[in-house]
Write a protein that holds these residues in place. Structure first.
Motif, PDB file in Angstrom:
ATOM      1  N   GLY A   3       0.826  -1.196   0.000  1.00 19.14           N
ATOM      2  CA  GLY A   3       0.000   0.000   0.000  1.00 19.14           C
ATOM      3  C   GLY A   3       0.856   1.239   0.000  1.00 19.14           C
ATOM      4  N   GLU A   4       0.304   2.315   0.546  1.00 19.05           N
ATOM      5  CA  GLU A   4       1.046   3.573   0.600  1.00 19.05           C
ATOM      6  C   GLU A   4       1.986   3.533   1.809  1.00 19.05           C
ATOM      7  OE1 GLU A   4       0.215   8.266  -0.187  1.00 19.05           O
ATOM      8  OE2 GLU A   4      -1.276   7.174   0.966  1.00 19.05           O
ATOM      9  N   LEU A   5       3.282   3.516   1.524  1.00 15.92           N
ATOM     10  CA  LEU A   5       4.301   3.335   2.555  1.00 15.92           C
ATOM     11  C   LEU A   5       5.271   4.507   2.564  1.00 15.92           C
ATOM     12  CD1 LEU A   5       5.192  -0.403   1.839  1.00 15.92           C
ATOM     13  CD2 LEU A   5       3.509   0.481   3.466  1.00 15.92           C
ATOM     14  N   GLU A   6       5.989   4.622   3.674  1.00 21.27           N
ATOM     15  CA  GLU A   6       7.039   5.629   3.793  1.00 21.27           C
ATOM     16  C   GLU A   6       8.348   4.936   4.121  1.00 21.27           C
ATOM     17  OE1 GLU A   6       7.985   9.815   6.135  1.00 21.27           O
ATOM     18  OE2 GLU A   6       6.207   8.661   6.655  1.00 21.27           O
ATOM     19  N   LEU A   7       9.380   5.250   3.363  1.00 22.99           N
ATOM     20  CA  LEU A   7      10.728   4.718   3.590  1.00 22.99           C
ATOM     21  C   LEU A   7      11.520   5.737   4.389  1.00 22.99           C
ATOM     22  CD1 LEU A   7      13.127   2.756   2.955  1.00 22.99           C
ATOM     23  CD2 LEU A   7      13.518   4.162   0.914  1.00 22.99           C
ATOM     24  N   LEU A   8      12.218   5.269   5.411  1.00 21.96           N
ATOM     25  CA  LEU A   8      13.123   6.101   6.199  1.00 21.96           C
ATOM     26  C   LEU A   8      14.508   5.479   6.148  1.00 21.96           C
ATOM     27  CD1 LEU A   8      13.837   8.274   8.384  1.00 21.96           C
ATOM     28  CD2 LEU A   8      13.170   6.550  10.086  1.00 21.96           C
ATOM     29  N   THR A   9      15.487   6.253   5.698  1.00 23.86           N
ATOM     30  CA  THR A   9      16.872   5.802   5.781  1.00 23.86           C
ATOM     31  C   THR A   9      17.626   6.794   6.646  1.00 23.86           C
ATOM     32  OG1 THR A   9      17.576   6.994   3.776  1.00 23.86           O
ATOM     33  CG2 THR A   9      16.840   4.723   3.495  1.00 23.86           C
ATOM     34  N   THR A  10      18.511   6.277   7.478  1.00 25.90           N
ATOM     35  CA  THR A  10      19.380   7.127   8.282  1.00 25.90           C
ATOM     36  C   THR A  10      20.821   6.715   8.017  1.00 25.90           C
ATOM     37  OG1 THR A  10      19.232   5.665  10.188  1.00 25.90           O
ATOM     38  CG2 THR A  10      17.676   7.477  10.110  1.00 25.90           C
ATOM     39  N   CYS A  11      21.692   7.704   8.030  1.00 23.01           N
ATOM     40  CA  CYS A  11      23.110   7.443   7.791  1.00 23.01           C
ATOM     41  C   CYS A  11      23.916   8.289   8.766  1.00 23.01           C
ATOM     42  CB  CYS A  11      23.465   7.803   6.343  1.00 23.01           C
ATOM     43  SG  CYS A  11      25.163   7.394   5.897  1.00 23.01           S
TER      44      CYS A  11
END
Length: 80
Positions: A24-32
């Motif tokens: 479905g409608e998702l949100e991706l979070l990446t941290t570096c």
């Protein structure tokens, strides 16, 4: 620590460690961080609980590549 987010629609789903496949409608979070250690998480848009993507020990050779890697992941996950 730098964070980036993108909203996308995964019609076929994205595998998570905690709950298996979500779609479905998702949100991706990446941290570096400054060492290039990369973490990946996904949630339903508007939800509070984040789920981790399979795999571990992601590390960028150069933390400046975070933006490019984030965009690539969002594009690939949207095709899932």
């Amino acid at each position: 620590m730098e964070k980036k987010t993108s909203i996308f629609t995964a019609t076929h789903g994205v595998m998570t460690v905690e709950v298996g496949v979500i779609s479905g409608e998702l949100e991706l979070l990446t941290t570096c961080d400054d060492e290039g250690i990369l973490t990946l998480a996904v949630t339903y848009v508007g939800a509070e609980e984040w789920y981790t993507l399979p795999g571990q020990d992601y590390r960028l050779h150069d933390p400046r590549d975070h933006e490019v890697v984030h965009r690539m992941l969002a594009t690939v996950l949207e095709r899932s």
